[in-house]
Design an enzyme around this catalytic site. Sequence first.
Site, mmCIF file in Angstrom:
data_model
loop_
_atom_site.group_PDB
_atom_site.id
_atom_site.type_symbol
_atom_site.label_atom_id
_atom_site.label_comp_id
_atom_site.label_asym_id
_atom_site.label_seq_id
_atom_site.Cartn_x
_atom_site.Cartn_y
_atom_site.Cartn_z
ATOM 1 N N GLU A 65 5.702 -3.268 1.168
ATOM 2 C CA GLU A 65 5.606 -2.802 -0.251
ATOM 3 C C GLU A 65 4.929 -1.726 -0.652
ATOM 4 O O GLU A 65 3.685 -1.639 -0.705
ATOM 5 C CB GLU A 65 5.319 -3.746 -1.302
ATOM 6 C CG GLU A 65 5.942 -5.410 -0.701
ATOM 7 C CD GLU A 65 6.195 -6.347 -1.982
ATOM 8 O OE1 GLU A 65 7.038 -7.159 -1.816
ATOM 9 O OE2 GLU A 65 5.413 -6.076 -2.996
ATOM 10 N N CYS A 103 2.167 0.555 -8.997
ATOM 11 C CA CYS A 103 3.238 0.904 -7.971
ATOM 12 C C CYS A 103 4.620 1.359 -9.058
ATOM 13 O O CYS A 103 5.280 2.280 -8.611
ATOM 14 C CB CYS A 103 3.646 -0.131 -7.104
ATOM 15 S SG CYS A 103 3.882 -1.691 -7.632
ATOM 16 N N GLY A 149 0.778 -1.210 -0.240
ATOM 17 C CA GLY A 149 -0.012 0.138 -0.093
ATOM 18 C C GLY A 149 0.857 1.285 0.015
ATOM 19 O O GLY A 149 2.223 1.330 -0.318
HETATM 20 P P1 NAD Z 1 -3.381 2.152 1.131
HETATM 21 O O1 NAD Z 1 -2.196 2.536 2.095
HETATM 22 O O2 NAD Z 1 -4.252 3.143 1.187
HETATM 23 O O3 NAD Z 1 -4.336 0.794 1.623
HETATM 24 C C1 NAD Z 1 -3.468 -0.313 1.785
HETATM 25 C C2 NAD Z 1 -4.150 -1.194 2.726
HETATM 26 O O4 NAD Z 1 -3.919 -1.084 4.164
HETATM 27 C C3 NAD Z 1 -5.889 -1.265 2.437
HETATM 28 O O5 NAD Z 1 -6.083 -2.720 2.835
HETATM 29 C C4 NAD Z 1 -6.240 -0.745 3.406
HETATM 30 O O6 NAD Z 1 -7.470 -0.995 3.849
HETATM 31 C C5 NAD Z 1 -5.131 -0.968 4.608
HETATM 32 N N1 NAD Z 1 -5.071 0.267 5.764
HETATM 33 C C6 NAD Z 1 -5.373 1.466 5.774
HETATM 34 N N2 NAD Z 1 -5.015 1.976 6.929
HETATM 35 C C7 NAD Z 1 -4.569 1.040 7.640
HETATM 36 C C8 NAD Z 1 -4.180 1.038 9.242
HETATM 37 N N3 NAD Z 1 -4.224 2.026 9.915
HETATM 38 N N4 NAD Z 1 -3.852 -0.302 9.473
HETATM 39 C C9 NAD Z 1 -3.735 -1.117 8.923
HETATM 40 N N5 NAD Z 1 -4.251 -1.315 7.497
HETATM 41 C C10 NAD Z 1 -4.700 -0.240 6.900
HETATM 42 O O7 NAD Z 1 -2.975 1.794 -0.253
HETATM 43 P P2 NAD Z 1 -3.847 1.730 -1.449
HETATM 44 O O8 NAD Z 1 -4.449 2.947 -2.113
HETATM 45 O O9 NAD Z 1 -4.825 0.422 -1.235
HETATM 46 O O10 NAD Z 1 -2.682 1.294 -2.581
HETATM 47 C C11 NAD Z 1 -1.958 2.253 -3.266
HETATM 48 C C12 NAD Z 1 -0.678 2.397 -2.912
HETATM 49 O O11 NAD Z 1 -0.048 1.147 -2.827
HETATM 50 C C13 NAD Z 1 0.171 3.017 -3.760
HETATM 51 O O12 NAD Z 1 1.228 4.003 -3.015
HETATM 52 C C14 NAD Z 1 1.017 2.076 -4.687
HETATM 53 O O13 NAD Z 1 2.161 2.592 -5.178
HETATM 54 C C15 NAD Z 1 1.249 1.148 -3.812
HETATM 55 N N6 NAD Z 1 1.750 -0.128 -4.081
HETATM 56 C C16 NAD Z 1 2.834 -0.773 -3.885
HETATM 57 C C17 NAD Z 1 3.077 -2.174 -4.718
HETATM 58 C C18 NAD Z 1 4.592 -2.378 -4.360
HETATM 59 O O14 NAD Z 1 4.652 -3.767 -4.698
HETATM 60 N N7 NAD Z 1 5.441 -1.754 -4.049
HETATM 61 C C19 NAD Z 1 2.200 -2.696 -5.142
HETATM 62 C C20 NAD Z 1 0.815 -1.996 -5.383
HETATM 63 C C21 NAD Z 1 0.615 -0.870 -4.695
#
Ligand code: NAD
Length: 456
Positions: free
Chosen positions: A228, A262, A206
């Site tokens: 990640e 990402c 995320g």
């Molecule tokens: P996000 O951080 O908003 O959410 C990711 C997950 O975390 C979701 O399941 C969400 O419900 C959960 N979450 C949110 N707050 C939390 C907390 N306080 N405690 C525990 N869990 C919590 O990210 P997103 O919008 O789902 O994804 C987009 C981001 O992910 C972008 O920054 C992208 O670059 C990154 N990403 C990285 C990779 C990689 O492999 N490096 C792959 C895909 C996406």
Amino acid sequence: MKVTNPATGTVIADVAADTRAAVRRKYATARAGQLAWARVPIRKRLATIAAFRERIVAMHETLARTLTHEVGKPIRQSRNELNGLLTRIDFFLAESLGSLREEKVFADATQKLEERITHEPLGVVANISAWNYPYFVGSNVFVPALVAGNAVLYKPSEYASLTGLHIAEMLHEAGVPKDVFVPVIGDGATGAALLRQPVDGVFFTGSYATGARIAAAAGRRMIKVQLELGGKDPIYVCEDVDVKAAVAGVADGAFYNTGQSCCSVERIYVHASIYDAFVAAFVDEVRGYKLGDPMDESTYIGAITRRPQLGVLKKQVADARKKGAKLLLGGAAVKDKGNWFQPTVFADVNHSMALMKDESFGPIIGIQRVNDDDTAVDLMNDTEYGLTAGVYTRDEKRARKILARVHAGSVYWNCCDRVSPRLPWSGVGHSGIGLTLSTYGIQTFTRPKAWHLRGA
Ligand code: NAD
């Protein structure tokens, strides 16, 4: 919890989110299930993953349609993601036995001494996942984690809950016990509740902001934490390239998945001597991308999955314009039902602009002129992130020299926006810690146990 189609703004499903009490119960279930699962021979665990693969093949079109309805991804790209998932599963099926086999690393008959390593499962792990490639980012974790003998509490993103439920159903049908792969449905608060359980590892995909919160929450617990996170991935185009071919590759890297990858290309640096030609060809290429109904086979630009991201993109556009960037294409949200943003291209950008510093995560890109390789490398490294970086040139030596100096987990020569199951996927700086994929990404779900064995 309501599931909204981001392309139309209509509610397409209602799913039951887990309460805190439900999360606690699910944790207890997984804890109880894990020990028996770890005792199942690895070949049998692998057989369930092979059966899961068969379920995906059988359900392919249904899964692709659900994904498109739920996240707004163009249907052809949803199918591509599922095809890529099959390839990843094949990698894990082929490599897990070898990666998790007990190793004899030393033997001395005179001392009657042997040293061995076994790969023990971590136990119960939390897999908190993102929505942009839910099959990829989920399976990178839950497939090898299950094969290694862990129980997985899997929380799909609240923007990909239906896909998460499909995954759980298919794994259960394939023979993974319900108390071993346990879906946890909900938003960030549910994720936070999951992290309050005494899990043995956290595998998160995320944003940096959430990743930092998770690292802080897990910090005192001495458990394995893998993050990640996002990127601001640069590409440098040298003056010796075939401009048309480079444009096609880089534009696809920037706009595929509507720029919501990402490892999307987020910054482009072009050598001054081909800058004008590159920019003109780039705008032409992007102008040809069709934005529209994600269910239409010819659509290339889909919806913006998260509505708040429209605000981020608008701010980046306003900031770039104010600071003197040249807007060549797009630049605004599309006024329609659902969440849409025009494919947007800026030239003459610089690093004072948010567009070149902060993750955009949308169909928007800036192109900057550079005079030499050293400047390009300095600019590529002028970021808190470090997920991927690439260079386009005919000269392999030059490419290797540049890429050796770039701080990134993955580097590309004449390609971009590419992930291979055979290579480790990791980031530098705000792009995260730990890794998935490759044989390292199988062993990462285990604790290597050291055996010192002296015969009597
Ligand atoms: P996000 O951080 O908003 O959410 C990711 C997950 O975390 C979701 O399941 C969400 O419900 C959960 N979450 C949110 N707050 C939390 C907390 N306080 N405690 C525990 N869990 C919590 O990210 P997103 O919008 O789902 O994804 C987009 C981001 O992910 C972008 O920054 C992208 O670059 C990154 N990403 C990285 C990779 C990689 O492999 N490096 C792959 C895909 C996406």
